[in-house]
Design a protein around this motif. Structure first.
Motif, PDB file in Angstrom:
ATOM      1  N   LEU A 157      10.709  -7.659   9.008  1.00 10.24           N
ATOM      2  CA  LEU A 157      11.298  -7.399   7.905  1.00 10.24           C
ATOM      3  C   LEU A 157      10.867  -6.306   6.832  1.00 10.24           C
ATOM      4  O   LEU A 157      12.067  -4.927   6.403  1.00 10.24           O
ATOM      5  N   ILE A 158       9.798  -5.972   6.775  1.00 10.73           N
ATOM      6  CA  ILE A 158       9.443  -4.911   6.397  1.00 10.73           C
ATOM      7  C   ILE A 158       9.361  -4.184   6.768  1.00 10.73           C
ATOM      8  O   ILE A 158       9.654  -2.584   5.735  1.00 10.73           O
ATOM      9  N   ASN A 159       9.478  -3.926   7.755  1.00 12.16           N
ATOM     10  CA  ASN A 159       9.508  -2.503   8.562  1.00 12.16           C
ATOM     11  C   ASN A 159      11.172  -2.104   8.139  1.00 12.16           C
ATOM     12  O   ASN A 159      11.049  -0.692   7.761  1.00 12.16           O
ATOM     13  N   VAL A 167       5.079   2.772  -5.793  1.00  2.35           N
ATOM     14  CA  VAL A 167       6.050   1.190  -5.578  1.00  2.35           C
ATOM     15  C   VAL A 167       4.773  -0.437  -4.521  1.00  2.35           C
ATOM     16  O   VAL A 167       4.518   1.357  -3.341  1.00  2.35           O
ATOM     17  N   ARG A 168       4.298  -0.242  -5.282  1.00  2.09           N
ATOM     18  CA  ARG A 168       3.396  -1.785  -4.333  1.00  2.09           C
ATOM     19  C   ARG A 168       4.069  -2.871  -3.256  1.00  2.09           C
ATOM     20  O   ARG A 168       4.884  -3.582  -4.418  1.00  2.09           O
ATOM     21  N   MET A 169       3.771  -3.392  -2.157  1.00  2.00           N
ATOM     22  CA  MET A 169       4.857  -4.781  -1.927  1.00  2.00           C
ATOM     23  C   MET A 169       3.295  -5.306  -1.135  1.00  2.00           C
ATOM     24  O   MET A 169       3.211  -4.444  -0.126  1.00  2.00           O
ATOM     25  N   THR A 170       3.688  -6.957  -1.139  1.00  2.00           N
ATOM     26  CA  THR A 170       2.077  -7.255  -0.233  1.00  2.00           C
ATOM     27  C   THR A 170       3.049  -8.795  -0.704  1.00  2.00           C
ATOM     28  O   THR A 170       3.653  -9.129  -0.860  1.00  2.00           O
ATOM     29  N   ILE A 205       4.161 -16.029  -0.432  1.00  2.00           N
ATOM     30  CA  ILE A 205       4.082 -15.453  -1.724  1.00  2.00           C
ATOM     31  C   ILE A 205       4.309 -13.693  -1.470  1.00  2.00           C
ATOM     32  O   ILE A 205       3.502 -13.217  -0.635  1.00  2.00           O
ATOM     33  N   ILE A 206       5.274 -13.173  -2.010  1.00  2.00           N
ATOM     34  CA  ILE A 206       5.640 -11.879  -1.894  1.00  2.00           C
ATOM     35  C   ILE A 206       5.691 -10.947  -3.358  1.00  2.00           C
ATOM     36  O   ILE A 206       6.404 -11.817  -4.184  1.00  2.00           O
ATOM     37  N   THR A 240       3.314   1.882  -0.488  1.00  2.00           N
ATOM     38  CA  THR A 240       2.770   1.456  -0.158  1.00  2.00           C
ATOM     39  C   THR A 240       2.777   0.020   0.264  1.00  2.00           C
ATOM     40  O   THR A 240       3.270  -1.157  -0.480  1.00  2.00           O
ATOM     41  N   THR A 241       2.566  -0.937   1.673  1.00  2.00           N
ATOM     42  CA  THR A 241       2.543  -2.773   2.108  1.00  2.00           C
ATOM     43  C   THR A 241       1.137  -2.603   2.305  1.00  2.00           C
ATOM     44  O   THR A 241       0.151  -1.864   2.831  1.00  2.00           O
ATOM     45  N   ASN A 242       1.119  -4.593   2.295  1.00  2.00           N
ATOM     46  CA  ASN A 242      -0.112  -4.801   2.410  1.00  2.00           C
ATOM     47  C   ASN A 242       0.540  -6.552   2.828  1.00  2.00           C
ATOM     48  O   ASN A 242       0.609  -7.142   2.321  1.00  2.00           O
ATOM     49  N   ILE A 243       0.395  -6.497   4.295  1.00  2.00           N
ATOM     50  CA  ILE A 243       1.378  -7.742   5.404  1.00  2.00           C
ATOM     51  C   ILE A 243       0.100  -8.670   5.341  1.00  2.00           C
ATOM     52  O   ILE A 243      -0.539  -8.009   6.760  1.00  2.00           O
TER      53      ILE A 243
END
Length: 442
Positions: free
Chosen positions: A310-312, A365-368, A376-377, A330-333
């Motif tokens: 989904l994040i891709n 913008v950061r997404m974890t 938790i997103i 940036t993402t941290n999954i």
């Protein structure tokens, strides 16, 4: 019929049935108990009398001589000489004795109940010792005496039942009144809700399940009041948002029609009109989407979606905007995390939040995505953050910041997330900007 009267009628009927069955059972058993008790007492009296006669007078002849003594006992008795097969002495009427003889009560050695015509007698036989005397003592009690005791007992029991029933019915009326009164008051509050008098709704003192219903009604009233206020605000904001571009379009259209603009101004006016029409179209589309999200529950096709995939998809969609703004996304999954959602709609919700962050971000913008007790997103940016006065209304329709577009993006995101059994909140980020936290159950 009112509920209170229905409850009292049902309780009274049930009480009547229970008392009737109880009275019938007691009335039937009491006679048997009286007979058994009378037989026991007759046996005791007979044994004492036989022992006394034997010790004092010693023989059947002597006993006959002291018939006066037996008459003084005021007992209905019969002395039967089995050896001679004759009645030695009796305090009973001759006709009754003859009836017993005709029924062979003596020769059959019968005990219990003896009958003579319509009369019955409780009997007890006592043997004299030594047995060589062949003398038997029969004590008798008419059933009429026992039935009189039975009737007297039943009358008293009936009085107790009547008094107890009256007290029980009065107590039932008091208790049902205490039970129904909160329901009646609750009905009055529901009438206020029906008439949209939300500010006049009052709390009701109740207990048990009624208290739970009262709490639900009060919460429903609060939700309806909030909904009505939000709808009113929505229509006010919608009319404002639609009125502005329509007035702009109308002004340029009338100016072009009346030929008050030169060619350059006409071209500029047409461009403005196209821009406003595009903006109107976007607002209308988002309003229609929001209405569908609120009304069409079946429009959600939930399934297990891998968060990495989904994040891709989100990265591919926002890459042009990120490059244009010159910021980093940036993402941290955490791996192997899935959420049970409608994939297309959740993609729309996350894009609305992320694009909103990109619009206000300075450089990042950061997404974890992580798993704790729940999934938790977190989406945060390093922009100016959310004004405090705007924070309580951030997810309402047509609420937007200074760089906002339609004011519907976050409202749509919240509707999708809540329909996916999730929750969204907004706070201040450690990066300095806005922070959105989405929570989902696994």
């Amino acid at each position: 019929m009112k509920l209170q009267y229905q409850l009292n009628a049902a309780f009274t009927l049930l009480l009547f049935v229970i008392m009737a069955v109880t009275g019938f059972v007691i009335y039937s058993l009491i006679l048997n108990l009286l007979i058994q008790d009378e037989e026991r007492q007759l046996e005791q009296k007979g044994e004492l009398l036989a022992r006394f006669l034997t010790e004092e007078y010693g023989s059947a002849q002597n006993i006959w001589e002291f018939s006066n003594f037996l008459e003084e006992q005021e007992l209905q008795l019969i002395l039967y000489d089995r050896g001679l097969d004759q009645i030695s002495y009796s305090t009973m009427p001759v006709k009754v004795i003859e009836g017993f003889i005709e029924n062979d009560n003596f020769t059959k050695d019968q005990e219990g109940l003896w009958e003579y015509k319509n009369n019955k007698f409780v009997t007890s036989k006592i043997l004299f010792y030594p047995e060589s005397m062949q003398l038997e003592l029969y004590l008798l009690t008419p059933m009429n005496d026992l039935q009189a005791v039975q009737q007297n007992f039943f009358v008293r029991l009936l009085i107790v039942f009547i008094v107890g029933g009256i007290v029980a019915v009065l107590l039932s009326y008091f208790l049902t009144n205490k039970l129904v009164t909160p329901l009646s008051r609750l009905q009055q509050q529901l009438k206020k809700i029906e008439n949209r008098q939300f500010d006049e709704v009052e709390r009701i003192h109740a207990t048990g399940e009624i208290k739970e219903v009262e709490q639900s009604v009060y919460e429903m009233a609060s939700e309806l009041r909030h909904y009505m206020n939000s709808q009113q605000t929505f229509f006010q904001n919608a009319s404002h948002e639609l009125k502005t571009p329509l007035m702009t379009i109308q002004g340029y259209a009338e100016g072009i029609k009346d030929d008050v603009f030169n060619e350059q101004e006409k071209e500029k006016g047409l461009e403005v009109m196209i821009t406003e029409v595009t903006r109107l179209k976007k607002i209308m589309n988002e309003m229609i989407l929001l209405a569908k999200l609120d009304s069409e529950q079946t429009a959600y096709e939930r399934k297990h979606v891998d968060t990495t995939q989904l994040i891709n998809h989100i990265k591919e969609r926002v890459r042009p905007l990120v490059n244009e703004k010159g910021i980093t996304f940036t993402t941290n999954i955490e791996p192997n995390i899935t959420i049970y959602v409608d994939e297309e709609k959740m993609l729309r919700a996350l894009l609305n939040i992320i694009i909103n962050g990109i619009r206000y971000a300075k450089s990042e913008v950061r997404m974890t995505v992580e798993r704790r007790d729940t999934i938790i997103i977190v989406i945060e940016d390093d922009g100016e953050g959310i004004p405090k006065e705007l924070l309580p209304y951030l997810f309402h329709r047509f609420v937007k910041g200074k760089n906002g577009e339609t004011g519907l993006g976050l409202a749509i995101a919240r509707a999708i997330i809540e329909q996916s059994k999730g929750k969204i909140t907004a706070t201040k980020s450690t990066l300095g900007g806005a922070k959105f936290v989405l929570t989902f159950l696994e």
